[in-house]
Design an enzyme around this catalytic site. Structure first.
Site, short mmCIF file in Angstrom:
data_model
loop_
_atom_site.label_atom_id
_atom_site.label_comp_id
_atom_site.label_asym_id
_atom_site.label_seq_id
_atom_site.Cartn_x
_atom_site.Cartn_y
_atom_site.Cartn_z
N TRP A 14 0.81 -1.23 0.00
CA TRP A 14 0.00 0.00 0.00
C TRP A 14 0.84 1.27 0.00
O TRP A 14 0.33 2.35 -0.21
CB TRP A 14 -0.93 0.01 1.23
CG TRP A 14 -2.04 -0.99 1.16
CD1 TRP A 14 -2.22 -1.99 0.26
CD2 TRP A 14 -3.18 -1.06 2.04
NE1 TRP A 14 -3.37 -2.69 0.52
CE2 TRP A 14 -3.98 -2.13 1.62
CE3 TRP A 14 -3.58 -0.32 3.17
CZ2 TRP A 14 -5.17 -2.49 2.26
CZ3 TRP A 14 -4.75 -0.67 3.81
CH2 TRP A 14 -5.54 -1.74 3.36
N LYS A 15 2.13 1.12 0.32
CA LYS A 15 3.02 2.30 0.38
C LYS A 15 2.47 3.31 1.39
O LYS A 15 1.91 2.90 2.40
CB LYS A 15 3.24 2.88 -1.01
CG LYS A 15 3.67 1.78 -2.01
CD LYS A 15 4.14 2.29 -3.33
CE LYS A 15 4.53 1.11 -4.21
NZ LYS A 15 5.11 1.49 -5.47
N HIS A 98 12.61 -2.38 -0.64
CA HIS A 98 11.83 -1.83 -1.76
C HIS A 98 12.64 -0.71 -2.42
O HIS A 98 13.34 0.04 -1.73
CB HIS A 98 10.48 -1.30 -1.27
CG HIS A 98 9.56 -0.98 -2.40
ND1 HIS A 98 9.63 0.21 -3.09
CD2 HIS A 98 8.59 -1.72 -3.00
CE1 HIS A 98 8.74 0.19 -4.07
NE2 HIS A 98 8.09 -0.97 -4.03
N GLU A 100 11.85 2.09 -3.42
CA GLU A 100 11.59 3.44 -2.88
C GLU A 100 12.40 3.65 -1.60
O GLU A 100 12.83 4.77 -1.32
CB GLU A 100 10.08 3.62 -2.65
CG GLU A 100 9.35 3.84 -3.98
CD GLU A 100 7.94 3.26 -4.02
OE1 GLU A 100 7.35 2.98 -2.96
OE2 GLU A 100 7.44 3.07 -5.15
N GLU A 170 11.25 -6.36 -8.98
CA GLU A 170 10.57 -5.11 -9.34
C GLU A 170 11.50 -4.20 -10.12
O GLU A 170 12.29 -3.46 -9.52
CB GLU A 170 10.11 -4.39 -8.06
CG GLU A 170 9.14 -5.19 -7.23
CD GLU A 170 8.21 -4.28 -6.42
OE1 GLU A 170 7.01 -4.56 -6.43
OE2 GLU A 170 8.68 -3.31 -5.81
N GLY A 176 5.01 2.21 -10.72
CA GLY A 176 4.18 3.41 -10.69
C GLY A 176 4.24 4.21 -11.98
O GLY A 176 3.79 5.34 -12.05
N SER A 216 3.63 -2.01 -11.92
CA SER A 216 2.45 -1.77 -12.75
C SER A 216 1.69 -3.05 -13.11
O SER A 216 1.10 -3.16 -14.18
CB SER A 216 2.82 -0.99 -14.02
OG SER A 216 3.40 0.25 -13.68
N GLY A 237 1.32 -2.50 -6.26
CA GLY A 237 1.21 -1.18 -5.66
C GLY A 237 -0.16 -0.59 -5.91
O GLY A 237 -1.15 -0.93 -5.25
N GLY A 238 -0.25 0.30 -6.89
CA GLY A 238 -1.49 1.04 -7.19
C GLY A 238 -2.75 0.19 -7.22
O GLY A 238 -3.76 0.54 -6.59
P1 13P Z 1 2.88 -0.25 -8.83
O1 13P Z 1 2.08 -1.52 -8.94
O2 13P Z 1 2.10 0.92 -8.39
O3 13P Z 1 3.69 -0.01 -10.06
O4 13P Z 1 3.95 -0.50 -7.65
C1 13P Z 1 4.69 -1.65 -7.66
C2 13P Z 1 5.42 -1.74 -6.38
O5 13P Z 1 6.32 -0.96 -6.12
C3 13P Z 1 5.01 -2.78 -5.42
O6 13P Z 1 5.92 -2.88 -4.39
#
Ligand code: 13P
Length: 255
Positions: A14-15, A98, A100, A170, A176, A216, A237-238
């Site tokens: 979920w970030k 991750h 990020e 990833e 994203g 994605s 993620g999204g």
């Molecule tokens: P998205 O699915 O939003 O691209 O994010 C992927 C992600 O970083 C999952 O950890």
């Protein structure tokens, strides 16, 4: 070992999204939609949502994960959360390394390794993220980057501990951005990761590891990505923030 014998795992990351109240709403909407899943279903949520999330998913098949943890048991580490704190409230999984965290918070392979070992020692299951930057892919060093991350992030992790490790591939350029790796690109790197694990451990140990793709992934492309031999699941993620979309990916993994 064939793919069907590995545990398929769909995990939401979920970030920095959803307050505890929103988390409860989303999980309550999600639970009935994924109740019949033939794969493991996880929601990795912000620290402050964890207790609410665990309560909201009690008696369902959704497991809860954190998005990071520190390696020390306790001490002067302002803003950090220990594995013991997570374990005590019932957290089962933890996302580590991750991109990020690596990109914005100075996470290195060394700290990812320390966190991974601490998580395993505490009985948490780490989802260790690896992936190349766009520039690294363009320079044709994807395999070097991934091999280095796998070796360093799993340094000193025993074969027995490896059974509790999930790897998420990833590619940073796909996160994203709406740019998904093609199913063939995802398969190529996930197979390479498995080959590295076989080198570091042995083929049987490598064959048993669940390797997810993330970047994605959504309800439109999950089927194709998950059809690949070495893509055992997804880190989403999204699309994990929308109950119906997440449930559709879970359904694709349940086939
Ligand atoms: P998205 O699915 O939003 O691209 O994010 C992927 C992600 O970083 C999952 O950890």
């Amino acid at each position: 070992m064939d793919k069907a014998k590995r545990k398929a795992i769909i995990a939401g990351n979920w970030k920095m999204n959803k307050t505890p109240k929103e988390a409860k709403e989303l999980l309550s909407a999600m639970a009935p939609l994924v109740a019949d899943a033939d794969c493991e279903v996880i929601a990795c949520v912000p620290y402050v949502d964890l207790a609410t999330a665990i309560e909201a998913t009690a008696g369902t098949n959704i497991k809860i994960g954190a998005e990071n943890c520190h390696w020390a048991e306790s001490g002067a580490f302002t803003g950090e959360i220990s594995t013991g704190m997570l374990k005590e409230i019932g957290v089962e999984y933890v996302v580590l390394g991750h991109s990020e965290r690596r990109q914005y918070f100075g996470e290195t392979d060394e700290t990812v390794n320390k966190r991974t070992k601490a998580a395993l020692a505490a009985g948490l299951k780490p989802i260790v993220c690896v992936g190349e930057l766009l520039w690294e892919r363009e320079c044709n060093i994807t395999e070097e980057v991934i091999a280095r991350q796998i070796k360093l992030d799993l340094w000193d992790v025993t074969e027995d501990e490896l059974k509790n490790v999930v790897i998420a591939y990833e590619p940073v350029w796909a996160i994203g951005t709406g740019k998904t790796a093609t199913a063939d690109q995802a398969e190529e790197v996930c197979a390479f990761i498995r080959a590295q694990l076989a080198k570091l451990y042995n083929q049987d140990a490598a064959d048993a590891v669940t390797i997810q793709y993330g970047g994605s992934m959504n309800d439109g492309n999950a089927d194709e990505l998950l059809s690949k031999t070495n893509v055992d699941g997804g880190l989403i993620g999204g699309a994990s923030l929308v109950a119906e979309k997440f449930a559709a990916i879970v359904k694709a993994a349940s086939k």
